[in-house]
Design a protein around this motif. Structure first.
Motif, short mmCIF file in Angstrom:
data_model
loop_
_atom_site.label_atom_id
_atom_site.label_comp_id
_atom_site.label_asym_id
_atom_site.label_seq_id
_atom_site.Cartn_x
_atom_site.Cartn_y
_atom_site.Cartn_z
N ILE A 130 27.99 39.84 28.38
CA ILE A 130 29.42 39.98 28.12
C ILE A 130 29.63 40.65 26.76
N PRO A 131 30.54 41.63 26.65
CA PRO A 131 30.83 42.23 25.34
C PRO A 131 31.52 41.22 24.42
N ARG A 132 31.46 41.51 23.13
CA ARG A 132 32.09 40.59 22.17
C ARG A 132 33.60 40.54 22.31
N PHE A 168 36.95 47.86 27.43
CA PHE A 168 36.10 47.28 26.39
C PHE A 168 35.27 48.41 25.77
N ASP A 169 34.66 48.12 24.64
CA ASP A 169 33.85 49.11 23.92
C ASP A 169 32.64 49.50 24.79
N PRO A 170 32.53 50.78 25.19
CA PRO A 170 31.40 51.18 26.03
C PRO A 170 30.05 51.03 25.35
N GLY A 171 30.06 50.86 24.02
CA GLY A 171 28.82 50.62 23.31
C GLY A 171 28.32 49.19 23.43
N GLU A 172 29.17 48.31 23.97
CA GLU A 172 28.79 46.91 24.20
C GLU A 172 28.26 46.76 25.62
N ARG A 173 27.24 45.94 25.79
CA ARG A 173 26.66 45.73 27.11
C ARG A 173 27.51 44.74 27.92
N ARG A 174 27.72 45.11 29.18
CA ARG A 174 28.42 44.21 30.12
C ARG A 174 27.73 44.34 31.48
N THR A 175 27.18 43.23 31.96
CA THR A 175 26.49 43.21 33.24
C THR A 175 26.95 42.01 34.05
N MET A 176 27.39 42.26 35.26
CA MET A 176 27.87 41.22 36.18
C MET A 176 27.18 41.41 37.53
N ARG A 177 27.02 40.31 38.25
CA ARG A 177 26.54 40.38 39.63
C ARG A 177 27.71 40.07 40.56
N ARG A 178 27.96 40.97 41.51
CA ARG A 178 29.08 40.77 42.44
C ARG A 178 28.59 40.65 43.88
N THR A 179 29.21 39.73 44.60
CA THR A 179 29.03 39.63 46.04
C THR A 179 30.40 39.53 46.68
#
Length: 292
Positions: free
Chosen positions: A137-139, A269-280
């Motif tokens: 999650i980004p800050r 959000f800031d594209p320089g921040e990592r954001r990873t989610m799993r979707r189903t």
């Protein structure tokens, strides 16, 4: 809807007056008893969005939870949507991520704002349930917004409800052009479906406003000017704060929402921040109109 249950051993609290409930006291990494699942589904259909904090879920755990709400969908694979996406390690799991490895994205829909929409509403059978699990999650930013179709419809004027009675709408989306706007000329890979503007929820029997800013192209049977004016009025109305819950993500959050009774969107959000989610997604379903 009761807030505690000796049978199911979980409690809940409302996240917003119109929509959403946080479920407390359940560990989703272990299988749930059928009576627990039944109570969760009843709460979910009533509140449209369930949030579970501090979960430690493997992809297989998430698929098992997804199956409680309907058979996990496979239609988001790249061969079905007509756009090149990275191969996913687990069938049925789609990564939503802006992370790149060796210059290549590991997921899809990685950056930027997403307008309000209902998952797969551009297919003949729309998604019943969507599940999103937070890995990174980004800050700041990247919140998911949930808008109650139940509450928005109930708050419409009698005149507007009459205009929408039995009306069907065109839902159009092209992955290759834009994830935000409905202002485009659909390409050969665009998806198109017809669904009610107001759907009858099969579980609760309640009407829910279903049109959305991202994909609803027109109201069928109206002249273009009337359709466009009414749609813009509805988009602005259904996104008012009294109908919308903004979810602030933490790693380990799982959100499960009902695409038949709510819309969702994503803040930038800031594209320089990592954001990873799993979707189903689960439970493809043909939608029926709510008739007055």
């Amino acid at each position: 809807m009761r807030e505690t249950s000796e049978l199911t051993r979980f409690s809940c609290r409302n996240l917003h007056p119109a929509i959403g409930a946080e479920v407390l006291g359940l560990d989703l990494s272990v299988p749930l008893a059928p009576e627990v699942v039944a109570d969760l589904i009843a709460l979910w259909e009533d509140r449209s969005v369930l949030v579970f904090r501090d979960q430690k879920l493997s992809p297989q755990d998430q698929l098992r939870v997804t199956d409680y709400f309907g058979p996990p969908s496979q239609n988001e694979h790249k061969k079905d949507i007509g756009v090149d996406l990275p191969e996913q390690e687990t069938p049925g799991i789609v990564l939503i991520s802006n992370v790149q490895v060796d210059g290549k994205p590991i997921g899809s829909i990685g950056d930027g704002e997403l307008w309000f929409h209902s998952d797969n509403c551009y297919l003949p059978k729309s998604a019943k349930a969507s599940l999103l699990y937070a890995v990174e999650i980004p800050r700041a930013g990247g919140e998911t917004r949930y808008a109650s179709g139940y509450a928005a419809y109930q708050a419409l004027s009698p005149e507007t409800k009459a205009k929408l009675n039995g009306v069907m709408a065109d839902y159009v989306f092209d992955y290759k052009i834009n994830t935000q706007t409905r202002r485009f000329k659909p390409g050969p890979d665009a998806f198109h479906a017809v669904h009610p503007a107001v759907v009858l929820h099969p579980g609760t029997g309640r009407p829910a406003l279903f049109v959305n800013r991202q994909t609803t192209e027109r109201l069928i049977g109206m002249d273009p000017e009337e359709s466009e004016a009414l749609l813009q009025e509805l988009f602005d109305f259904q996104e008012r704060p009294e109908f919308v819950y903004d979810h602030q993500w933490r790693p380990g959050d799982l959100a499960i929402w009902d695409n038949r009774s709510c819309l969702h969107a994503r803040k930038d959000f800031d594209p320089g921040e990592r954001r990873t989610m799993r979707r189903t997604t689960a439970g493809e379903q043909k939608l029926e109109p709510a008739l007055a």
